[in-house]
Write a protein that holds these residues in place. Structure first.
Motif, PDB file in Angstrom:
ATOM      1  N   ALA A 190       0.837  -1.210   0.000  1.00 21.98           N
ATOM      2  CA  ALA A 190       0.000   0.000   0.000  1.00 21.98           C
ATOM      3  C   ALA A 190       0.867   1.254   0.000  1.00 21.98           C
ATOM      4  O   ALA A 190       0.621   2.205  -0.753  1.00 21.98           O
ATOM      5  N   LEU A 191       1.891   1.267   0.836  1.00 22.23           N
ATOM      6  CA  LEU A 191       2.790   2.421   0.857  1.00 22.23           C
ATOM      7  C   LEU A 191       3.607   2.488  -0.431  1.00 22.23           C
ATOM      8  O   LEU A 191       4.032   3.567  -0.850  1.00 22.23           O
ATOM      9  N   GLY A 192       3.784   1.340  -1.075  1.00 22.84           N
ATOM     10  CA  GLY A 192       4.447   1.332  -2.381  1.00 22.84           C
ATOM     11  C   GLY A 192       3.630   2.078  -3.423  1.00 22.84           C
ATOM     12  O   GLY A 192       4.185   2.783  -4.278  1.00 22.84           O
ATOM     13  N   ILE A 193       2.304   1.939  -3.378  1.00 22.94           N
ATOM     14  CA  ILE A 193       1.445   2.704  -4.289  1.00 22.94           C
ATOM     15  C   ILE A 193       1.586   4.195  -4.011  1.00 22.94           C
ATOM     16  O   ILE A 193       1.669   5.014  -4.937  1.00 22.94           O
ATOM     17  N   ILE A 194       1.635   4.549  -2.742  1.00 18.57           N
ATOM     18  CA  ILE A 194       1.804   5.959  -2.370  1.00 18.57           C
ATOM     19  C   ILE A 194       3.150   6.472  -2.868  1.00 18.57           C
ATOM     20  O   ILE A 194       3.244   7.593  -3.400  1.00 18.57           O
ATOM     21  N   ARG A 195       4.192   5.668  -2.731  1.00 18.33           N
ATOM     22  CA  ARG A 195       5.510   6.077  -3.233  1.00 18.33           C
ATOM     23  C   ARG A 195       5.478   6.296  -4.745  1.00 18.33           C
ATOM     24  O   ARG A 195       6.065   7.255  -5.261  1.00 18.33           O
ATOM     25  N   THR A 196       4.821   5.402  -5.444  1.00 16.45           N
ATOM     26  CA  THR A 196       4.761   5.534  -6.900  1.00 16.45           C
ATOM     27  C   THR A 196       3.931   6.746  -7.313  1.00 16.45           C
ATOM     28  O   THR A 196       4.286   7.465  -8.259  1.00 16.45           O
ATOM     29  N   LEU A 197       2.815   6.982  -6.620  1.00 17.30           N
ATOM     30  CA  LEU A 197       2.047   8.205  -6.882  1.00 17.30           C
ATOM     31  C   LEU A 197       2.932   9.433  -6.700  1.00 17.30           C
ATOM     32  O   LEU A 197       2.900  10.362  -7.521  1.00 17.30           O
ATOM     33  N   ARG A 198       3.716   9.437  -5.650  1.00 15.82           N
ATOM     34  CA  ARG A 198       4.611  10.562  -5.359  1.00 15.82           C
ATOM     35  C   ARG A 198       5.661  10.731  -6.460  1.00 15.82           C
ATOM     36  O   ARG A 198       5.890  11.842  -6.946  1.00 15.82           O
ATOM     37  N   SER A 199       6.280   9.625  -6.870  1.00 12.75           N
ATOM     38  CA  SER A 199       7.324   9.715  -7.896  1.00 12.75           C
ATOM     39  C   SER A 199       6.769  10.135  -9.248  1.00 12.75           C
ATOM     40  O   SER A 199       7.487  10.689 -10.079  1.00 12.75           O
ATOM     41  N   ASN A 200       5.469   9.887  -9.472  1.00 12.93           N
ATOM     42  CA  ASN A 200       4.824  10.284 -10.728  1.00 12.93           C
ATOM     43  C   ASN A 200       4.120  11.640 -10.631  1.00 12.93           C
ATOM     44  O   ASN A 200       3.349  12.010 -11.517  1.00 12.93           O
ATOM     45  N   ASP A 201       4.376  12.363  -9.536  1.00 11.07           N
ATOM     46  CA  ASP A 201       3.784  13.694  -9.302  1.00 11.07           C
ATOM     47  C   ASP A 201       2.257  13.647  -9.262  1.00 11.07           C
ATOM     48  O   ASP A 201       1.574  14.583  -9.683  1.00 11.07           O
ATOM     49  N   LEU A 202       1.711  12.558  -8.731  1.00  9.71           N
ATOM     50  CA  LEU A 202       0.264  12.396  -8.648  1.00  9.71           C
ATOM     51  C   LEU A 202      -0.245  12.480  -7.222  1.00  9.71           C
ATOM     52  O   LEU A 202      -1.458  12.392  -6.996  1.00  9.71           O
ATOM     53  N   LEU A 203       0.659  12.633  -6.248  1.00 11.33           N
ATOM     54  CA  LEU A 203       0.259  12.637  -4.836  1.00 11.33           C
ATOM     55  C   LEU A 203       0.277  14.048  -4.268  1.00 11.33           C
ATOM     56  O   LEU A 203       1.289  14.745  -4.329  1.00 11.33           O
ATOM     57  N   LYS A 204      -0.845  14.442  -3.710  1.00  5.66           N
ATOM     58  CA  LYS A 204      -0.926  15.732  -3.032  1.00  5.66           C
ATOM     59  C   LYS A 204      -0.514  15.594  -1.572  1.00  5.66           C
ATOM     60  O   LYS A 204       0.319  16.350  -1.070  1.00  5.66           O
ATOM     61  N   HIS A 205      -1.077  14.597  -0.877  1.00  6.25           N
ATOM     62  CA  HIS A 205      -0.807  14.446   0.547  1.00  6.25           C
ATOM     63  C   HIS A 205      -1.162  13.026   0.974  1.00  6.25           C
ATOM     64  O   HIS A 205      -2.071  12.407   0.407  1.00  6.25           O
ATOM     65  N   ALA A 206      -0.435  12.516   1.949  1.00  8.94           N
ATOM     66  CA  ALA A 206      -0.731  11.205   2.525  1.00  8.94           C
ATOM     67  C   ALA A 206      -1.121  11.379   3.989  1.00  8.94           C
ATOM     68  O   ALA A 206      -0.434  12.078   4.739  1.00  8.94           O
ATOM     69  N   PHE A 207      -2.215  10.751   4.375  1.00 11.96           N
ATOM     70  CA  PHE A 207      -2.624  10.714   5.771  1.00 11.96           C
ATOM     71  C   PHE A 207      -2.390   9.292   6.290  1.00 11.96           C
ATOM     72  O   PHE A 207      -2.658   8.318   5.570  1.00 11.96           O
ATOM     73  N   CYS A 208      -1.905   9.176   7.498  1.00 13.86           N
ATOM     74  CA  CYS A 208      -1.714   7.845   8.079  1.00 13.86           C
ATOM     75  C   CYS A 208      -2.331   7.794   9.465  1.00 13.86           C
ATOM     76  O   CYS A 208      -2.271   8.767  10.222  1.00 13.86           O
ATOM     77  N   THR A 209      -2.983   6.688   9.766  1.00 15.32           N
ATOM     78  CA  THR A 209      -3.576   6.492  11.082  1.00 15.32           C
ATOM     79  C   THR A 209      -2.513   5.998  12.055  1.00 15.32           C
ATOM     80  O   THR A 209      -1.529   5.375  11.657  1.00 15.32           O
ATOM     81  N   GLU A 210      -2.748   6.234  13.339  1.00 12.70           N
ATOM     82  CA  GLU A 210      -1.781   5.748  14.325  1.00 12.70           C
ATOM     83  C   GLU A 210      -1.832   4.231  14.477  1.00 12.70           C
ATOM     84  O   GLU A 210      -0.851   3.600  14.856  1.00 12.70           O
ATOM     85  N   THR A 211      -2.995   3.621  14.181  1.00 12.78           N
ATOM     86  CA  THR A 211      -3.166   2.164  14.207  1.00 12.78           C
ATOM     87  C   THR A 211      -3.014   1.591  15.606  1.00 12.78           C
ATOM     88  O   THR A 211      -2.119   0.795  15.887  1.00 12.78           O
ATOM     89  N   ARG A 212      -3.885   2.005  16.478  1.00 17.14           N
ATOM     90  CA  ARG A 212      -3.940   1.419  17.807  1.00 17.14           C
ATOM     91  C   ARG A 212      -4.373  -0.044  17.721  1.00 17.14           C
ATOM     92  O   ARG A 212      -5.094  -0.411  16.796  1.00 17.14           O
ATOM     93  N   PRO A 213      -3.940  -0.918  18.655  1.00 11.58           N
ATOM     94  CA  PRO A 213      -3.197  -0.542  19.861  1.00 11.58           C
ATOM     95  C   PRO A 213      -1.680  -0.622  19.737  1.00 11.58           C
ATOM     96  O   PRO A 213      -0.971  -0.210  20.645  1.00 11.58           O
ATOM     97  N   TYR A 214      -1.167  -1.159  18.613  1.00  9.48           N
ATOM     98  CA  TYR A 214       0.285  -1.354  18.535  1.00  9.48           C
ATOM     99  C   TYR A 214       1.003  -0.205  17.858  1.00  9.48           C
ATOM    100  O   TYR A 214       2.222  -0.187  17.770  1.00  9.48           O
ATOM    101  N   ASN A 215       0.226   0.741  17.330  1.00 12.55           N
ATOM    102  CA  ASN A 215       0.789   1.998  16.812  1.00 12.55           C
ATOM    103  C   ASN A 215       1.784   1.832  15.660  1.00 12.55           C
ATOM    104  O   ASN A 215       2.740   2.604  15.546  1.00 12.55           O
TER     105      ASN A 215
END
Length: 397
Positions: A190-215
């Motif tokens: 999933a983060l690989g897709i975000i990286r590729t969006l970024r490298s292709n100038d298609l990503l504006k912003h990424a939001f990430c959850t803290e993912t409780r309980p193990y964070n």
């Protein structure tokens, strides 16, 4: 900038990044036995379905390379390998990558002549089995990186098509848990897709959850995003609905992108706890929900999510938390850690590590072989991306 490296391997040596010490400290543990790998996986010093499979396979490869197996015959050597793989399987039963890797390795050692590349003089039959296992385990590591890069390309392309994204019209996305270099051999799912969006100038912003309980989101994903200079914002798990309602238009939020510990035949997906609720929220707010999963995470034998075994974790993950102490000056003291109570220690706890997102809430499942969307009947069909496994498992039933 290069991505982080969770697994370092050369023939006969395996070092695994202790992710419990991140983001404040980089420390690699040497893993040379199956027992050490089991403990590393179980304690979540390494996590992420692809990385778990890789560490388990390579740990046994190192063990074999160092002569742990004393058997002299083929049958005894295969039996030793089988027993060690069965032991490793119990470290994280929900992650199907581990199960699939074990099935692959067991099959490989039963046909050593197909894998062995050793030059003359020919090794003994038992040595050939060991050589086959080591080569097969190393191949799992090599394939994973290319798999992740392919997932990134397919996912970024599909999202761009769905939203008409371009350099002048980039999209924002939300991701849950950690699915990057720290969960794989590199690049991520999933983060690989975000990286590729970024490298292709298609990503504006990424939001990430803290993912409780193990964070894993706050400790690991946010660290990877900052490390690579990707514009990103951390939110708590309970902020997702407000984010979609208040920021969807302003931030052009186009998708939730998650990984998978297991995708079953109908598309139901087991992933880190909290994924299901994000899928419900995404559907309500008209946000695409995308699962990034290598075909090794697809379980064609299990028909629906009801057949997925969900691991439950220890109660202290909810009632306690540990970390580096922050001084009065705001500096993080890595050498000084503390464990503190964040709830009444007598309270009952239910702590499932995963939940299952119904296929009905998933818009696309991105594999290294292509993006799978629902057919005319509204069902996911993996036959196009996994024809051989589909024929072996589904059509024979």
């Amino acid at each position: 900038m290069a991505s982080l490296q969770a697994i370092k391997y050369t023939r006969g040596r395996l070092d695994v990044l202790d992710q419990l010490r991140l983001p404040h400290e980089h420390h690699y543990d040497e893993v040379s036995t199956c027992e050490e790998a089991f403990d590393c996986i179980r304690a979540m010093r390494v996590r992420g379905a692809p990385a778990i499979a890789i560490v388990a396979a390579l740990a046994l490869a190192v063990e074999l390379d160092r002569g742990a197996c004393k058997a002299t015959g083929v049958d005894e050597t295969v039996a030793y390998i089988d027993a060690r793989l069965d032991y490793l399987k119990e470290s994280r039963p929900t992650a199907v990558d581990l199960t699939n890797a074990i099935h692959h390795l067991k099959a490989a050692v039963r046909a050593p002549s197909q894998e062995t590349t050793s030059a003359a003089p020919a090794p003994s039959p038992a040595a050939a089995v060991i050589d086959t296992f080591i080569l097969s385990a190393e191949a799992i590591l090599a394939r994973d990186l290319q798999t992740n890069l392919s997932i990134g390309e397919h996912g970024a392309m599909w999202l761009a098509q769905q939203h008409g994204a371009s350099a002048s019209k980039p999209i924002s996305v939300l991701t849950h848990c950690n699915t990057g270099s720290l969960a794989t051999s590199g690049h991520g799912t999933a983060l690989g897709i975000i990286r590729t969006l970024r490298s292709n100038d298609l990503l504006k912003h990424a939001f990430c959850t803290e993912t409780r309980p193990y964070n894993q989101g706050s400790r690991l994903t946010s660290f990877e995003l900052v490390f690579e200079g990707i514009p990103a914002t951390l939110i708590t798990d309970s902020m997702a609905a407000a984010l979609f309602r208040l920021k969807k238009t302003e931030m052009s939020i186009g998708a939730v992108i998650v990984g998978a510990d297991r995708v079953v035949r109908n598309g139901d997906t087991a992933n880190k706890i909290g994924t299901y609720q994000l899928a419900v929220l995404a559907r309500h707010h008209g946000v695409k929900f995308v699962v990034a999963a290598p075909t090794t995470s697809v379980d064609l034998e299990t028909e629906t999510g009801d057949g997925i075994q969900i691991e439950e974790r220890k109660r202290e993950e909810l009632t306690q938390i540990s970390g580096a102490v922050v001084g009065a000056d705001g500096r993080v003291d890595v050498a000084n850690t503390a464990r503190v109570a964040i709830a009444d220690q007598r309270i009952n706890v239910w702590n499932p590590a995963f939940d299952v997102t119904p296929a009905a809430l998933i818009d696309a499942i991105v594999t290294e072989k292509g993006t799978v969307v629902k057919n005319a009947e509204g069902k996911f069909d993996f036959k196009t991306v996994m024809p051989e496994r589909w024929a072996q498992i589904v059509e024979k039933q």
